[in-house]
Write a protein that holds these residues in place. Sequence first.
Motif, PDB file in Angstrom:
ATOM      1  N   THR A 144      -1.486  14.101   1.202  1.00  0.00           N
ATOM      2  CA  THR A 144      -1.044  14.118   2.595  1.00  0.00           C
ATOM      3  C   THR A 144      -1.921  13.202   3.441  1.00  0.00           C
ATOM      4  OG1 THR A 144      -2.445  16.029   3.035  1.00  0.00           O
ATOM      5  CG2 THR A 144      -0.167  16.477   2.415  1.00  0.00           C
ATOM      6  N   ALA A 145      -1.388  12.826   4.568  1.00  0.00           N
ATOM      7  CA  ALA A 145      -2.131  11.977   5.504  1.00  0.00           C
ATOM      8  C   ALA A 145      -3.300  12.767   6.085  1.00  0.00           C
ATOM      9  CB  ALA A 145      -1.200  11.505   6.617  1.00  0.00           C
ATOM     10  N   ARG A 168      -4.565   7.325   4.452  1.00  0.00           N
ATOM     11  CA  ARG A 168      -3.803   7.698   3.254  1.00  0.00           C
ATOM     12  C   ARG A 168      -4.567   7.213   2.033  1.00  0.00           C
ATOM     13  NH1 ARG A 168       1.650   9.150   3.633  1.00  0.00           N
ATOM     14  NH2 ARG A 168       1.153   9.871   1.550  1.00  0.00           N
ATOM     15  N   ARG A 169      -4.787   8.121   1.088  1.00  0.00           N
ATOM     16  CA  ARG A 169      -5.481   7.780  -0.158  1.00  0.00           C
ATOM     17  C   ARG A 169      -4.571   6.959  -1.055  1.00  0.00           C
ATOM     18  NH1 ARG A 169     -10.184  10.508  -1.350  1.00  0.00           N
ATOM     19  NH2 ARG A 169     -10.685  12.120   0.155  1.00  0.00           N
ATOM     20  N   ASN A 216      -3.573   5.858  -4.958  1.00  0.00           N
ATOM     21  CA  ASN A 216      -3.653   6.426  -6.302  1.00  0.00           C
ATOM     22  C   ASN A 216      -4.256   5.431  -7.298  1.00  0.00           C
ATOM     23  OD1 ASN A 216      -1.587   4.712  -7.299  1.00  0.00           O
ATOM     24  ND2 ASN A 216       0.018   6.193  -6.809  1.00  0.00           N
ATOM     25  N   TYR A 218       0.796  -1.223   0.000  1.00  0.00           N
ATOM     26  CA  TYR A 218       0.000   0.000   0.000  1.00  0.00           C
ATOM     27  C   TYR A 218       0.837   1.286   0.000  1.00  0.00           C
ATOM     28  CZ  TYR A 218      -3.970  -3.018   1.286  1.00  0.00           C
ATOM     29  OH  TYR A 218      -4.932  -3.984   1.332  1.00  0.00           O
ATOM     30  N   ALA A 219       1.893   1.344   0.809  1.00  0.00           N
ATOM     31  CA  ALA A 219       2.659   2.587   0.984  1.00  0.00           C
ATOM     32  C   ALA A 219       3.180   3.160  -0.329  1.00  0.00           C
ATOM     33  CB  ALA A 219       3.805   2.371   1.965  1.00  0.00           C
ATOM     34  N   PHE A 231       0.467   5.464  -1.956  1.00  0.00           N
ATOM     35  CA  PHE A 231      -0.135   6.585  -1.238  1.00  0.00           C
ATOM     36  C   PHE A 231       0.025   7.860  -2.054  1.00  0.00           C
ATOM     37  CE2 PHE A 231       0.719   4.629   3.222  1.00  0.00           C
ATOM     38  CZ  PHE A 231      -0.368   3.790   3.070  1.00  0.00           C
ATOM     39  N   GLU A 232      -1.016   8.701  -2.010  1.00  0.00           N
ATOM     40  CA  GLU A 232      -0.924  10.007  -2.661  1.00  0.00           C
ATOM     41  C   GLU A 232      -1.474  11.064  -1.716  1.00  0.00           C
ATOM     42  OE1 GLU A 232      -3.178  10.008  -6.281  1.00  0.00           O
ATOM     43  OE2 GLU A 232      -5.106   9.952  -5.263  1.00  0.00           O
ATOM     44  N   VAL A 289      -4.619   6.965  11.111  1.00  0.00           N
ATOM     45  CA  VAL A 289      -4.187   7.864  10.044  1.00  0.00           C
ATOM     46  C   VAL A 289      -4.702   7.288   8.734  1.00  0.00           C
ATOM     47  CG1 VAL A 289      -2.157   8.683   8.773  1.00  0.00           C
ATOM     48  CG2 VAL A 289      -2.130   8.655  11.269  1.00  0.00           C
ATOM     49  N   ILE A 312      -9.135   4.499   0.636  1.00  0.00           N
ATOM     50  CA  ILE A 312      -8.180   5.042   1.591  1.00  0.00           C
ATOM     51  C   ILE A 312      -7.791   3.947   2.573  1.00  0.00           C
ATOM     52  CG2 ILE A 312     -10.019   5.916   3.096  1.00  0.00           C
ATOM     53  CD1 ILE A 312      -8.256   8.385   3.617  1.00  0.00           C
TER      54      ILE A 312
END
Length: 122
Positions: A31-32, A42-43, A45, A24-25, A28-29, A40, A54
Motif C-alpha cells: 500500500t501507499a 510506493r515500494r 518490488n 515505476y507504477a 509498485f507493491e 506519497v 521507494i
Amino acid sequence: AILYASLAARDGPVDSTGRLDAVYARFFEGTAVAGPAGLVGRRLNADSGYAGEIIFFDPGSEAPFVARCPAEALPDMAATCLRDVNVGKGLSLLYRFDKSLLGDWRIIDDAMTKLAAGFVAP
C-alpha cells in the motif's frame, strides 16, 4: 546540506516524472505510504531491479515531482534520493540529495530547475 548534480545529454526520452506511470507504477507493491510535505511513497518490488527502494511522488500534479529513495537506511550506504529532470535542449539534470531533505522537495526542485536553466542557452 549537500546536493550532487550533473547536467548531461539526455540518454532517454523520459525523466523521473515520465517514468512514474510508464515504468515505476507496474512495479509498485503493498500500500501507499504517506511521505513528507504531501508526497506519497510506493515500494518497488524485486522484479523492478530497485528492490529496497521507494518512489516518492506528488500525486496531485500533472507533471509530478518523482524521486527514487532507499526504503530504509543502510549502515554502509548514504540514504540519498535521486531525481532526473529533462531541462530542454536535449539535456537532463540528474541530482541526488539526502533523504532527510525530502520534506523540502518543492524548494529543492525549484532551485535545481532554476540552476539548470541558467546553464541552458535560450
